[in-house]
Write a protein that holds these residues in place. Sequence first.
Motif, mmCIF file in Angstrom:
data_model
loop_
_atom_site.group_PDB
_atom_site.id
_atom_site.type_symbol
_atom_site.label_atom_id
_atom_site.label_comp_id
_atom_site.label_asym_id
_atom_site.label_seq_id
_atom_site.Cartn_x
_atom_site.Cartn_y
_atom_site.Cartn_z
ATOM 1 N N LEU A 159 29.143 51.142 24.284
ATOM 2 C CA LEU A 159 27.690 51.249 24.302
ATOM 3 C C LEU A 159 26.950 50.214 23.466
ATOM 4 N N LEU A 160 27.506 49.785 22.351
ATOM 5 C CA LEU A 160 26.756 48.867 21.499
ATOM 6 C C LEU A 160 26.521 47.536 22.213
ATOM 7 N N GLY A 161 25.286 47.130 22.250
ATOM 8 C CA GLY A 161 24.935 45.878 22.902
ATOM 9 C C GLY A 161 24.612 45.988 24.377
ATOM 10 N N ARG A 176 31.782 47.655 31.045
ATOM 11 C CA ARG A 176 32.479 48.024 29.807
ATOM 12 C C ARG A 176 33.575 49.054 30.100
ATOM 13 N N LEU A 177 33.276 50.022 30.930
ATOM 14 C CA LEU A 177 34.280 51.029 31.291
ATOM 15 C C LEU A 177 35.478 50.377 31.977
ATOM 16 N N ALA A 178 35.202 49.424 32.872
ATOM 17 C CA ALA A 178 36.285 48.721 33.560
ATOM 18 C C ALA A 178 37.107 47.887 32.578
ATOM 19 N N ALA A 179 36.440 47.272 31.609
ATOM 20 C CA ALA A 179 37.150 46.450 30.628
ATOM 21 C C ALA A 179 38.089 47.278 29.761
ATOM 22 N N GLU A 180 37.785 48.568 29.613
ATOM 23 C CA GLU A 180 38.657 49.469 28.855
ATOM 24 C C GLU A 180 39.735 50.100 29.746
ATOM 25 N N TYR A 181 39.757 49.718 31.026
ATOM 26 C CA TYR A 181 40.732 50.238 31.989
ATOM 27 C C TYR A 181 40.648 51.763 32.099
#
Length: 226
Positions: A159-161, A176-181
């Motif tokens: 969430l930050l940014g 961001r969710l995809a980047a965290e797999y």
Amino acid sequence: MRAVLAAPPPTLLLIAKAPVPGRVKTRLTPPYSPEQAAALAEAALADTLATLSTVPAGRRLLVLDGEAGRWLPPGWEVLPQSGGGLDARLAAAFAHAGPTAPALLLGMDTPQVTAAMLAEPLAAARRGGVDAWYGPAADGGFWALGLARPTPALARRLLLGVPMSTPETGPALLARLAAEYLTVSHLPLLTDVDTATEVDQVAAQAPDSRFAACRRTIVRTPGVTG
């Protein structure tokens, strides 16, 4: 079956502002007066609290900017919001939820949300393989975010940014969710209430709600739309 029975119930997080005239729903003024905008905000908050009170949960946490009022039903813990921008306040809200149970965070701008929209995807039998829940908003943002294993560090990374209150908010969070797999379960698309036009749309979608009843009592400034 044993694993399903042992699955912990979710934590429900509601982030909100106390419905004080001049401090809440300022984008509705005009055509609404600050007092009318606050009345609509209180109705939306009361509807959301009532709905979430019927969703099976281990804890119900209201993360509040301001003081609780008569609209707060029993069974809710009230915690103060952190400082900073909305991205920081959303991330900090997840810190109130322990990492051993899933947590779902939403705001007070979707009084049309129903218990079934949340209870079914959060049910233990439906949670297998799901890492996160995402509720898209019609304006490009999001109205709900859930994490199967919430930790403060994960919430900050997600969430930050992230730019808030723009058409790019939702796509940025999904990236961001995809980047965290993370495997994401998508909740229904909803309209959140930010403008006078959206007040009318949401009131029509939930005609039996407190929000719709409040809208019916209000006479707006003639000739002004939002």
